[in-house]
Design a protein around this motif. Structure first.
Motif, PDB file in Angstrom:
ATOM      1  N   LEU A 128      -4.557  -3.019  -0.609  1.00 19.51           N
ATOM      2  CA  LEU A 128      -3.816  -3.158  -1.858  1.00 19.51           C
ATOM      3  C   LEU A 128      -2.698  -4.171  -1.654  1.00 19.51           C
ATOM      4  CD1 LEU A 128      -2.941  -2.291  -4.749  1.00 19.51           C
ATOM      5  CD2 LEU A 128      -1.534  -0.546  -3.651  1.00 19.51           C
ATOM      6  N   CYS A 129      -2.695  -5.199  -2.467  1.00 15.60           N
ATOM      7  CA  CYS A 129      -1.637  -6.206  -2.449  1.00 15.60           C
ATOM      8  C   CYS A 129      -0.956  -6.216  -3.811  1.00 15.60           C
ATOM      9  CB  CYS A 129      -2.217  -7.590  -2.150  1.00 15.60           C
ATOM     10  SG  CYS A 129      -3.024  -7.707  -0.539  1.00 15.60           S
ATOM     11  N   SER A 130       0.372  -6.238  -3.817  1.00 17.68           N
ATOM     12  CA  SER A 130       1.095  -6.222  -5.089  1.00 17.68           C
ATOM     13  C   SER A 130       2.290  -7.166  -5.030  1.00 17.68           C
ATOM     14  CB  SER A 130       1.547  -4.799  -5.431  1.00 17.68           C
ATOM     15  OG  SER A 130       2.396  -4.303  -4.424  1.00 17.68           O
ATOM     16  N   ARG A 131       2.708  -7.589  -6.216  1.00 21.52           N
ATOM     17  CA  ARG A 131       3.823  -8.523  -6.337  1.00 21.52           C
ATOM     18  C   ARG A 131       4.515  -8.281  -7.666  1.00 21.52           C
ATOM     19  NH1 ARG A 131       5.327 -13.920  -8.062  1.00 21.52           N
ATOM     20  NH2 ARG A 131       3.669 -14.142  -9.570  1.00 21.52           N
ATOM     21  N   THR A 132       5.849  -8.312  -7.647  1.00 23.88           N
ATOM     22  CA  THR A 132       6.633  -8.194  -8.874  1.00 23.88           C
ATOM     23  C   THR A 132       7.507  -9.429  -9.013  1.00 23.88           C
ATOM     24  OG1 THR A 132       6.688  -5.779  -8.688  1.00 23.88           O
ATOM     25  CG2 THR A 132       8.330  -6.790 -10.120  1.00 23.88           C
ATOM     26  N   ALA A 133       7.450 -10.053 -10.171  1.00 23.30           N
ATOM     27  CA  ALA A 133       8.289 -11.217 -10.458  1.00 23.30           C
ATOM     28  C   ALA A 133       8.799 -11.073 -11.882  1.00 23.30           C
ATOM     29  CB  ALA A 133       7.496 -12.509 -10.298  1.00 23.30           C
ATOM     30  N   GLY A 134      10.012 -10.570 -12.026  1.00 22.41           N
ATOM     31  CA  GLY A 134      10.572 -10.313 -13.353  1.00 22.41           C
ATOM     32  C   GLY A 134       9.771  -9.234 -14.065  1.00 22.41           C
ATOM     33  N   ASP A 135       9.251  -9.541 -15.257  1.00 20.01           N
ATOM     34  CA  ASP A 135       8.459  -8.579 -16.029  1.00 20.01           C
ATOM     35  C   ASP A 135       6.988  -8.552 -15.628  1.00 20.01           C
ATOM     36  OD1 ASP A 135      10.488  -7.555 -17.536  1.00 20.01           O
ATOM     37  OD2 ASP A 135      10.191  -8.902 -19.237  1.00 20.01           O
ATOM     38  N   LEU A 136       6.593  -9.421 -14.702  1.00 22.80           N
ATOM     39  CA  LEU A 136       5.194  -9.507 -14.284  1.00 22.80           C
ATOM     40  C   LEU A 136       4.956  -8.684 -13.027  1.00 22.80           C
ATOM     41  CD1 LEU A 136       2.347 -10.790 -14.569  1.00 22.80           C
ATOM     42  CD2 LEU A 136       3.186 -12.647 -13.109  1.00 22.80           C
ATOM     43  N   VAL A 137       4.018  -7.748 -13.110  1.00 23.45           N
ATOM     44  CA  VAL A 137       3.596  -6.961 -11.946  1.00 23.45           C
ATOM     45  C   VAL A 137       2.103  -7.206 -11.750  1.00 23.45           C
ATOM     46  CG1 VAL A 137       3.344  -4.650 -10.972  1.00 23.45           C
ATOM     47  CG2 VAL A 137       5.355  -5.195 -12.347  1.00 23.45           C
ATOM     48  N   GLU A 138       1.745  -7.663 -10.543  1.00 27.71           N
ATOM     49  CA  GLU A 138       0.348  -7.947 -10.228  1.00 27.71           C
ATOM     50  C   GLU A 138      -0.118  -7.093  -9.069  1.00 27.71           C
ATOM     51  OE1 GLU A 138      -1.048 -12.271 -10.514  1.00 27.71           O
ATOM     52  OE2 GLU A 138       1.036 -12.410  -9.813  1.00 27.71           O
ATOM     53  N   THR A 139      -1.352  -6.636  -9.145  1.00 25.96           N
ATOM     54  CA  THR A 139      -1.976  -5.940  -8.022  1.00 25.96           C
ATOM     55  C   THR A 139      -3.392  -6.473  -7.845  1.00 25.96           C
ATOM     56  OG1 THR A 139      -2.760  -4.146  -9.430  1.00 25.96           O
ATOM     57  CG2 THR A 139      -0.663  -3.807  -8.314  1.00 25.96           C
ATOM     58  N   ILE A 140      -3.774  -6.593  -6.584  1.00 25.56           N
ATOM     59  CA  ILE A 140      -5.148  -6.942  -6.224  1.00 25.56           C
ATOM     60  C   ILE A 140      -5.580  -5.940  -5.170  1.00 25.56           C
ATOM     61  CG2 ILE A 140      -6.638  -8.648  -5.117  1.00 25.56           C
ATOM     62  CD1 ILE A 140      -4.835 -10.826  -6.320  1.00 25.56           C
ATOM     63  N   GLU A 141      -6.683  -5.275  -5.446  1.00 30.43           N
ATOM     64  CA  GLU A 141      -7.188  -4.260  -4.526  1.00 30.43           C
ATOM     65  C   GLU A 141      -8.638  -4.598  -4.213  1.00 30.43           C
ATOM     66  OE1 GLU A 141      -6.401   0.527  -4.234  1.00 30.43           O
ATOM     67  OE2 GLU A 141      -5.908  -0.532  -6.080  1.00 30.43           O
ATOM     68  N   ALA A 142      -8.971  -4.648  -2.925  1.00 36.11           N
ATOM     69  CA  ALA A 142     -10.326  -5.013  -2.531  1.00 36.11           C
ATOM     70  C   ALA A 142     -10.723  -4.249  -1.276  1.00 36.11           C
ATOM     71  CB  ALA A 142     -10.434  -6.516  -2.286  1.00 36.11           C
ATOM     72  N   GLY A 143     -12.010  -3.983  -1.170  1.00 38.96           N
ATOM     73  CA  GLY A 143     -12.542  -3.309   0.009  1.00 38.96           C
ATOM     74  C   GLY A 143     -13.890  -2.693  -0.294  1.00 38.96           C
ATOM     75  N   GLY A 144     -14.739  -2.628   0.704  1.00 43.91           N
ATOM     76  CA  GLY A 144     -16.049  -2.014   0.530  1.00 43.91           C
ATOM     77  C   GLY A 144     -16.903  -2.696  -0.519  1.00 43.91           C
ATOM     78  N   GLY A 145     -16.653  -3.994  -0.755  1.00 46.70           N
ATOM     79  CA  GLY A 145     -17.422  -4.721  -1.757  1.00 46.70           C
ATOM     80  C   GLY A 145     -16.911  -4.568  -3.179  1.00 46.70           C
ATOM     81  N   ARG A 146     -15.810  -3.842  -3.359  1.00 46.29           N
ATOM     82  CA  ARG A 146     -15.256  -3.615  -4.702  1.00 46.29           C
ATOM     83  C   ARG A 146     -13.972  -4.398  -4.906  1.00 46.29           C
ATOM     84  NH1 ARG A 146     -16.181   2.928  -5.451  1.00 46.29           N
ATOM     85  NH2 ARG A 146     -18.355   2.890  -4.806  1.00 46.29           N
ATOM     86  N   TRP A 147     -13.693  -4.716  -6.150  1.00 51.37           N
ATOM     87  CA  TRP A 147     -12.502  -5.502  -6.528  1.00 51.37           C
ATOM     88  C   TRP A 147     -11.914  -4.916  -7.800  1.00 51.37           C
ATOM     89  CZ3 TRP A 147      -9.908 -10.242  -5.441  1.00 51.37           C
ATOM     90  CH2 TRP A 147      -9.182 -10.780  -6.501  1.00 51.37           C
ATOM     91  N   VAL A 148     -10.604  -4.754  -7.822  1.00 50.08           N
ATOM     92  CA  VAL A 148      -9.893  -4.439  -9.068  1.00 50.08           C
ATOM     93  C   VAL A 148      -8.552  -5.156  -9.009  1.00 50.08           C
ATOM     94  CG1 VAL A 148      -8.946  -2.245  -8.186  1.00 50.08           C
ATOM     95  CG2 VAL A 148      -9.060  -2.636 -10.636  1.00 50.08           C
ATOM     96  N   SER A 149      -8.274  -5.924 -10.043  1.00 50.28           N
ATOM     97  CA  SER A 149      -6.992  -6.631 -10.103  1.00 50.28           C
ATOM     98  C   SER A 149      -6.361  -6.379 -11.464  1.00 50.28           C
ATOM     99  CB  SER A 149      -7.193  -8.133  -9.875  1.00 50.28           C
ATOM    100  OG  SER A 149      -8.033  -8.680 -10.875  1.00 50.28           O
ATOM    101  N   THR A 150      -5.043  -6.290 -11.454  1.00 49.98           N
ATOM    102  CA  THR A 150      -4.308  -6.011 -12.689  1.00 49.98           C
ATOM    103  C   THR A 150      -3.106  -6.926 -12.789  1.00 49.98           C
ATOM    104  OG1 THR A 150      -4.990  -3.690 -12.763  1.00 49.98           O
ATOM    105  CG2 THR A 150      -2.988  -4.258 -13.943  1.00 49.98           C
ATOM    106  N   SER A 151      -2.866  -7.427 -13.981  1.00 50.15           N
ATOM    107  CA  SER A 151      -1.673  -8.207 -14.284  1.00 50.15           C
ATOM    108  C   SER A 151      -0.991  -7.523 -15.469  1.00 50.15           C
ATOM    109  CB  SER A 151      -2.065  -9.644 -14.641  1.00 50.15           C
ATOM    110  OG  SER A 151      -0.926 -10.374 -15.031  1.00 50.15           O
ATOM    111  N   GLN A 152       0.233  -7.008 -15.238  1.00 52.64           N
ATOM    112  CA  GLN A 152       0.991  -6.323 -16.287  1.00 52.64           C
ATOM    113  C   GLN A 152       2.194  -7.185 -16.671  1.00 52.64           C
ATOM    114  OE1 GLN A 152       1.637  -1.989 -15.490  1.00 52.64           O
ATOM    115  NE2 GLN A 152       0.760  -2.503 -13.495  1.00 52.64           N
TER     116      GLN A 152
END
Length: 195
Positions: free
Chosen positions: A150-174
């Motif tokens: 799980l990798c995440s980053r916050t920059a002001g009002d933007l919160v991003e996450t990228i999660e990967a493993g076992g051949g699966r991917w889920v990423s979110t930009s809030q």
């Protein structure tokens, strides 16, 4: 030869044709039930593909959200959801291009508060380790959670996450809209299903 009273040949033919039509309609209606039943019994056909798809996790946006989170999102003021197969929304453009996730679906929420974009897809099994080595230079914090990264980053009002493993991917930009534990609940839906 005397005719037996009460018999009408035309009426008998009409009733016979109607009965044949009803039997035909019932036969057509039972075909999906038979194929579903065969799948449940372990036969070949649609059931086998359905089991494989279920093991791969959520198949559409509604499957991604636990009930409480779904209600929170759906009833937020001005909330709308659009499902597509758009590429992941992320500032980590180089990583997304390098890993080239095979997008299953992207859920794009907008509301009066802001917007959220979540993409679910398939990637190579080494995607987690690649993300963990590439993303910290872009301001992401990464940590291992079992078989997933799980990798995440916050920059002001933007919160991003990228999660990967076992051949699966889920990423979110809030962007400005941050429902409680959104990324972790979505990640759990993707990574705990089919395990």
């Amino acid at each position: 030869m005397a005719r037996i009273g009460g018999r009408n040949v035309v009426f008998a033919w009409i009733v016979g044709v109607l009965c044949a039509g009803v039997i035909g309609v019932l036969a057509v209606l039972t075909v999906p039930l038979v194929s579903t039943g065969m799948g449940l019994l372990g036969g070949s056909g649609a059931g086998a593909g359905g089991e494989a798809a279920a093991a791969d996790g959520p198949q559409e946006c509604r499957d991604l959200y636990p009930e409480a989170l779904w209600v929170t999102l759906q009833y937020a003021p001005g909330a709308t959801l659009e499902q597509s197969q758009d590429a992941p929304v992320s500032t980590a453009v180089a990583l997304v291009e390098a890993l080239a996730p095979e997008v299953r679906f992207t859920c794009s929420w907008t509301s009066d508060a802001g917007s959220i974009s979540t993409t679910v897809g398939a990637v190579g099994t080494d995607a987690g380790s690649i993300a963990a080595s590439a993303l910290p230079a872009q301001g992401f914090t990464c940590d291992e959670r079992g078989a997933r990264t799980l990798c995440s980053r916050t920059a002001g009002d933007l919160v991003e996450t990228i999660e990967a493993g076992g051949g699966r991917w889920v990423s979110t930009s809030q962007s400005a809209w941050h429902p409680e534990q959104y990324a972790s609940r979505v990640g759990n839906a993707v990574f705990t299903s089919g395990d």
